[in-house]
Write an enzyme that holds these catalytic residues in place. Structure first.
Site, short mmCIF file in Angstrom:
data_model
loop_
_atom_site.label_atom_id
_atom_site.label_comp_id
_atom_site.label_asym_id
_atom_site.label_seq_id
_atom_site.Cartn_x
_atom_site.Cartn_y
_atom_site.Cartn_z
N SER A 131 45.07 79.74 -22.73
CA SER A 131 45.19 78.62 -24.14
C SER A 131 44.55 78.18 -22.63
O SER A 131 45.51 76.04 -23.19
CB SER A 131 46.53 78.75 -23.94
OG SER A 131 47.78 79.21 -23.73
N SER A 153 47.02 82.88 -19.65
CA SER A 153 46.80 81.66 -20.51
C SER A 153 46.86 80.75 -19.12
O SER A 153 46.24 79.90 -19.00
CB SER A 153 47.95 81.55 -20.96
OG SER A 153 47.42 82.38 -22.36
N LYS A 179 50.02 70.89 -18.81
CA LYS A 179 50.05 71.28 -20.08
C LYS A 179 50.30 71.15 -21.24
O LYS A 179 51.73 70.82 -20.79
CB LYS A 179 50.04 73.17 -20.31
CG LYS A 179 49.16 73.82 -21.47
CD LYS A 179 49.57 75.40 -20.70
CE LYS A 179 48.88 75.93 -22.01
NZ LYS A 179 49.48 77.46 -21.76
#
Lengths: 478, 492
Positions: B156, B180, B81
C-alpha cells in the site's frame, strides 16, 4: 405457594484511586469542566496507543491479595468491541481470557451467621466517558473526562441468598478497598457500582433458575429494594406458570420497579480478542511479594490492636475502624495527645452525631488531628469546660475553626479569677435568700440552683468544680 | 536543476552541510519536480509547500549554527505516507472518512525526523487505510508506476515508492503490514526496508493491524534506507510494543563484505507461482553473493502456503476493531443523512469507507464473532506460531533468507481490482515476515522484458537489520543493475 430461594451474584466496578489514567498521563480527578481531563490517547485519536499505568496493576493485585485471590502471573488485556458514543475507540480494553486475579473469597456476617462469598475473578479495564443530554438544544453532548479512568471489576460467585447478605458483602468489600487505599468507593460519584445477577429457584433445587441482570446500582438502599422487587417479580412469574426471561433490567428507585432494557436475543457479540497494542504483563514472585509487604493493616487486625494497644472497649474499636478515615484520624490524634479513650469519645459520640445530623460520610470530615488534639488539651488543662468544649467542637467540625484561636476570640476561656467568682456568687446568694433558707432546711437541691445561676451568670465559662466549692463555702458561712 | 533531485539523500545532505547547497534551493528543486511530474504519477495526496519552506528556513539556521553536524539527512526533503500523523497537516489514510482530518499531534517518527532536520514535503498516496497491494483503492485515485504509467505502483505504500522512483522525494516513509513497503519498492525499482517489529515506534501511525504494522523507509539505495531508518528507530515510551535495543547505528553496517555470510534460499519460494523472469534475476543475484564469498544454500521453509490465509484472518480481525473508531462522532467525515445515532454510524461508515476496507472489516468481524473465533482467529494464531518456529529453525542455520519480493513485476492497472484473491497472492513472500515480526529489505535485482523492475527480498533475524543492510550494500556494489533514470526511460 412453593418455597423459593434467591440466588445472587454481583459484578462490582470499582474506580481505582490512581492519580493518572490507566493508559495515559491524564488526571483522574472527579469533576472538572467537560473534556478538560483528556488527551489524544484517552480520546482514542487515530494513531494513538495505550501505555499501561503500573500503579493500576499494583492496586488490582492489592485488592486481589486482600480478597484471598490467586494472582495470574502472565495476564494480558483483551479488546471488547462495541459502538457507543462515550467509548471513543469503539472498543474497551479489558481482560477476558486471563484476568489478573482469580478464586478468592471474603467472610461476611449477617443475623443468620457467618459465611464465605467466593470471588470468581478480578479484572482490570478502562472506564468510558459520559453522555450529557441537553433537553433545551435537543442534542447529546459527550464528556470524555472519565475515559480511561482505571477500573477493577470484582465478580463474585452466585453465593448470596438475600439482600442482607448482598449489603453485608458490599460493605465489607468497600471497607477492604478503602483500607487498601485503592479506591475511595464513593457510590454517589460512581466510583463503586454494582450489577446484580439474580435468579430464584425452589428450595432444594440444584439447578439455577434463569437470571436477570440489574445494572449500575449506586446506593445500598436501592440495591436492597431492587433485590426485593426483582425476587418478588420472578416468583410471581413462576407461580403463574410463566418463565423468567434472561435480560438486562434497569431498576427505577423512584417507581420502585424494574423494567427490561435488552434481552439475551439482542445481546451484543463483543468480538473479544487479545489487545495487540499491549504486551502481556509478566508478574514476578518478587513483585507479588513487594505488593504483599506494602499491604496496610486491615480492619480486623486494627480492631484487635486498638483493644490491646489503647485499651479500648471492643465497641469503640469497631466504631472507630468502620471507616479507614476515622481510624486514621483516631491514630493521628492519639499520637498528638496520647489520650486514646478521650479521642475515641470525641469521635464516637460528637463526631458521629454531627455526621448523622449533616448526612455526611466519615471521609468528608474536614478537621485535622491537630485540631482535635488541641481541643482535648484545652479541656485537659482546664482552659475550657466540657460544655464550652462541645460548642467549640461543633464549630471545628462545621466551620473548621482553630479551637484555641476560637476560644480566645470569643472569650470562652474559663474564668479562673477567684475574686470575680466569689463576688458574683455573693451577689447571687443575696438575691436568692429563699434558696439559702431552703439549704439550711436541708434541701440540698437549693445549692444546685445557686450553682446553675452562677454558671449562667458566667456564661458557662466558669469551672463548675470551683463554683460548687465556693457556693458551698459561702452557704455554710451564711 | 534536475541534477539536484537525481542525487541520493546522503549526497544532498552532505552538500547542504558543506554549504554547497542551500536547504531552500534543494527544496525548490524538489517542489518543482513534484509540480512537473505529480500530475502524471499522482504520488502525493497533500503537498505542504508552505510548511516545508518554513521548515527549510529553520533547518538552514540550525545547520548554520552547527547544530546538525552529526545528522546524516539534515536538510533533505522527504515524503510521508498519509497514514502517519503530522500535526497541522491533513492525514487522510487515502479515505473519504478522514478526508478532513488534521491531527493535533505528530507521530513519534515525525518528531524524530523534525529533530534531525528533515523537511517534510507532504503526504503520499496509498491504498485506503493501507489495505491493498496496488495503491488503486485510494479515495483520491490510483498512483501510477514511473517505469510505465499503465502499471500499478504496488501497495500500500505505492505513493511513497513511486515518489522516490520518480525523483519526487529523496526518500520516504512507508508502513508495512504484509509487505506494503517491500512490494511497492519492488514494483517501482527502489529499495525499501521494514525493520523488526518494535524497532520503530507506531505512535501516530493510524493502525491497520496493530500486531503486524511497522513503519519503515524507502530510498534510492540501501544507504539512504539505513540512514533514514537510523533516524526513526529507537525505544518510545508512548508505544508499549516498542523494544529497547541498544544499537540503531545502521549506517555502520554499510560494508562491502559478505564473506562467510550464510544465506538460505527457501526452495518453496521457487514453485509454479513465480514468474520465470523474476526467477532468473534471483538466480543471478544468488551468483553475485556466491562470487563475493557468501554461502548460498537451498532449504525448505514449509509453512509458506499457510501464511496468506493466516495473515488475512489476523489482519482483518485487528482492522475491524481498529477502524471501528471512525464512526462520524469525533472527527472525520459525518454523513449529512441521518436520523438518530444508529444511522449516523451506518451511513457515515457506508459512505466513508471504500469497498476493499469494507470487505476486510466484514471478514474481520466474522472471524472474531463468538461462533467462529476458534475456527478462524484462534487457528490463525496457531499458524502464526508455527510460521515463527519455522523461521527460528531456519535462522539457526542461516544469517539471511533470500527470496523474491513479489511473484511478478507490477501488474497492469485495474487487473487486480476485479480479482482480489489474485491481488492478495502478490503478498505471498512478504506476509510471513510480518507474522514473525522479522526485518526485511527489498532491493532491485533486474528488469523484465517489459523493462519493469524486479525485486529481491532479504530477511534477517529479529534485530538482524545490520546483516541485511550489509548484504544489500554488498550486492549494490556489484550488480550491473542501476537505479532508475526517468529521463532516459522516456526514450524507451
Amino acid at each position: 405457594m412453593k418455597a423459593y430461594e434467591t440466588v445472587i451474584g454481583l459484578e462490582v466496578h470499582v474506580e481505582l484511586a490512581t492519580k493518572s489514567k490507566i493508559f495515559c498521563g491524564c488526571t483522574t480527578q472527579f469533576g472538572g469542566e467537560p473534556n478538560t481531563h483528556c488527551c489524544p490517547v484517552c480520546t482514542g485519536m487515530p494513531g494513538t496507543l495505550p501505555v499501561l499505568n503500573k500503579q493500576v496493576v499494583e492496586f488490582a493485585m492489592a485488592a486481589g491479595l486482600a480478597l484471598g485471590c490467586t494472582i495470574t502471573q502472565n495476564c494480558k488485556f483483551d479488546r471488547k468491541n462495541y459502538f457507543y458514543p462515550d467509548l471513543p475507540k469503539a472498543y474497551q480494553i479489558s481482560q477476558l481470557y486471563l484476568p489478573i486475579c482469580r478464586d478468592g473469597g471474603i467472610e461476611i456476617e449477617t443475623e443468620s451467621g457467618k459465611k464465605i462469598v467466593r470471588i470468581h475473578e478480578i479484572h482490570m479495564e478502562e472506564d468510558a466517558g459520559k453522555l450529557v443530554h441537553d433537553p433545551w438544544e435537543d442534542c447529546t453532548l459527550v464528556d470524555y473526562n472519565r475515559c480511561g479512568v482505571p477500573l477493577i471489576e470484582i465478580v463474585s460467585e452466585p453465593d448470596m441468598r438475600s439482600a442482607e447478605e448482598v449489603v453485608a458483602y458490599l460493605e465489607k468489600l468497600r471497607l477492604i478497598l478503602q483500607y487498601l487505599g485503592v479506591s475511595d468507593c464513593k457510590m454517589q460519584e460512581g466510583s463503586l457500582r454494582a450489577d446484580i445477577n439474580l435468579s430464584v429457584r425452589e428450595v432444594g433445587a440444584t439447578e439455577f433458575g434463569t437470571r436477570t441482570e440489574m445494572k449500575n446500582m449506586n446506593s445500598f438502599k436501592a440495591i436492597a429494594r431492587a433485590i426485593e422487587g426483582e425476587r418478588k417479580r420472578q416468583i410471581e412469574l413462576l407461580e403463574y406458570g410463566k418463565q423468567v426471561i434472561q435480560e438486562t433490567r434497569r431498576w427505577d428507585d423512584n417507581k420502585d420497579t424494574s423494567f427490561a432494557m435488552r434481552s439475551k436475543e439482542d445481546a451484543q457479540d463483543y468480538r473479544y480478542f487479545p489487545e495487540p497494542d499491549l504486551p502481556p504483563i509478566e508478574i514476578s514472585d518478587a513483585w507479588i511479594e513487594k505488593v504483599k509487604a506494602s499491604q496496610p493493616e486491615l480492619r480486623d487486625e486494627k480492631m484487635l490492636r486498638y483493644q490491646k494497644e489503647f485499651d479500648l472497649p471492643a465497641y469503640d474499636a469497631s466504631i472507630l475502624t468502620a471507616s479507614r478515615h476515622l481510624a486514621d484520624l483516631f491514630e493521628a490524634t492519639v499520637a498528638l495527645c496520647s489520650k486514646p479513650k478521650e479521642v475515641s469519645n470525641w469521635l464516637m459520640v460528637e463526631t458521629m452525631r454531627l455526621l448523622k445530623e449533616m448526612e455526611m460520610e466519615a471521609d468528608e470530615i474536614r478537621f485535622k488531628p491537630t485540631q482535635l488534639a488541641e481541643l482535648i488539651e484545652l479541656v485537659d488543662s482546664n482552659k475550657i469546660n466540657r460544655t464550652v468544649a462541645k460548642e467549640v467542637f461543633e464549630k471545628v467540625f462545621k466551620e473548621n475553626v482553630n479551637p484555641a484561636q476560637y476560644v480566645e476570640e470569643k472569650g470562652l476561656g474559663m474564668v479562673s479569677d477567684d475574686g470575680l467568682l466569689r463576688s458574683t456568687i455573693e451577689r447571687i446568694i443575696s438575691e436568692n435568700s429563699q434558696s439559702v433558707i431552703d439549704y439550711k432546711n436541708g434541701k440540698t437541691k437549693a445549692m444546685g440552683f445557686l450553682v446553675g445561676q452562677t454558671m449562667k451568670e458566667m456564661k458557662g465559662k466558669a469551672d463548675p468544680g470551683r463554683v460548687n466549692e465556693i457556693v458551698k463555702e459561702l452557704l455554710d458561712l451564711a | 536543476m534536475s541534477e539536484i533531485t537525481a542525487m541520493t539523500a546522503l549526497e544532498v545532505s552532505k552538500k547542504v552541510k558543506d554549504k554547497e547547497l542551500k536547504v531552500a534551493e534543494v527544496l525548490k528543486a524538489q517542489l518543482d519536480k513534484i509540480k512537473e511530474r505529480d500530475p502524471e504519477y499522482h504520488c502525493y495526496i497533500t503537498v505542504s509547500e508552505e510548511e516545508a519552506y518554513k521548515q527549510a528556513d529553520e533547518v538552514q539556521a540550525r545547520i548554520d549554527s552547527g547544530d546538525l553536524q552529526g545528522a546524516h539527512l539534515a536538510g533533505v526533503p522527504m515524503a510521508v505516507k498519509d497514514n502517519i500523523c503530522t500535526e497541522g497537516i491533513k492525514t487522510t489514510c487515502a479515505s473519504k472518512i478522514l478526508s478532513n482530518f488534521v491531527p493535533t499531534y505528530d507521530a513519534t517518527v515525525i518528531e524524530k525526523l523534525k529533530k534531525s532536520g528533515a523537511i517534510i514535503l507532504g503526504k503520499t498516496n496509498m491504498d485506503e487505510f493501507a489495505m491493498g497491494s496496488t495503491t488503486e483503492t485510494s479515495y483520491y485515485g490510483e498512483a501510477k508506476n514511473p517505469w510505465n504509467k499503465k502499471h500499478v505502483t504496488g501497495g500500500s505504500s505505492g505513493g511513497s515508492a513511486a515518489a522516490v522512483a520518480a525523483e519526487e522525494a529523496f526518500y520516504a516513509l512507508g508502513s508495512d503490514t504484509g509487505g506494503s513497503i517491500r512490494q511497492p519498492a519492488s514494483y517501482c525499482g527502489v529499495t525499501g526496508i521494514k525493520p523488526t517489529y518494535g524497532t520503530v515506534s507506531r505512535y501516530g501511525l493510524i493502525a491497520y493491524a496493530s500486531s503486524l504494522d511497522q513503519i519503515g523507509t524507502i530510498g534510492r539505495n540501501i544507504s539512504d534506507c539505513a540512514a533514514s531508518l537510523e533516524v526513526i528507530s529507537g525505544h518510545d515510551r508512548k508505544d508499549a510494543t516498542s523494544i529497547d535495543q541498544k544499537s540503531y547505528e545502521y549506517t555502520h553496517a554499510l560494508i562491502d563484505n559478505v564473506k562467510g555470510l550464510k544465506i538460505g534460499v527457501p526452495s518453496d519460494y521457487f514453485d509454479d507461482g513465480l514468474d520465470e523472469e523474476v526467477k532468473d534475476s534471483l538466480f543471478k543475484a544468488m551468483e553475485v553473493f556466491r562470487r563475493k564469498g557468501a554461502i548460498v544454500e537451498e532449504f525448505e521453509l514449509h509453512s509458506v502456503k499457510y501464511a496468506i490465509p493466516s495473515y488475512y484472518v489476523i489482519a482483518c480481525a485487528e482492522a475491524s476493531s481498529n477502524l471501528s473508531r471512525f464512526d462520524g462522532v469525533k472527527y472525520g467525515y459525518r454523513t449529512p443523512n441521518y436520523e438518530g445515532l444508529q444511522e449516523v454510524y451506518k451511513n457515515t461508515r457506508s459512505e466513508g469507507f471504500g469497498d476493499e476496507v469494507k470487505r476486510r472489516m466484514m471478514i474481520g468481524a466474522f472471524v472474531l464473532s463468538s461462533g467462529y473465533y476458534d475456527a478462524f482467529y484462534n487457528k490463525a494464531l496457531k499458524v502464526r506460531a508455527i510460521i515463527n518456529q519455522s523461521f527460528q529453525k531456519a535462522f539457526d542455520r542461516y544469517d539471511i533468507i533470500l527470496g523474491p519480493t513479489a511473484p511478478t513485476t507490477a501488474p497492469v492497472l485495474g487487473s487486480s481490482l476485479a480479482d482480489p484473491l489474485k491481488m492478495y497472492l502478490s503478498d505471498i513472500y512478504t506476509v510471513s515476515v510480518n507474522l514473525a515480526g522479522l526485518p526485511s529489505v527489498s532491493l532491485p535485482c533486474g528488469r523484465d522484458s517489459k523493462g519493469l523492475p524486479i525485486g529481491m527480498q532479504l530477511t534477517g533475524k529479529h534485530f538482524g537489520e545490520k546483516d541485511i543492510i550489509r548484504a544489500a550494500y554488498s550486492y549494490e556494489q556489484e550488480a550491473c543493475y542501476l537505479r532508475p533514470n526517468l529521463d532516459e526511460r522516456k526514450v524507451h
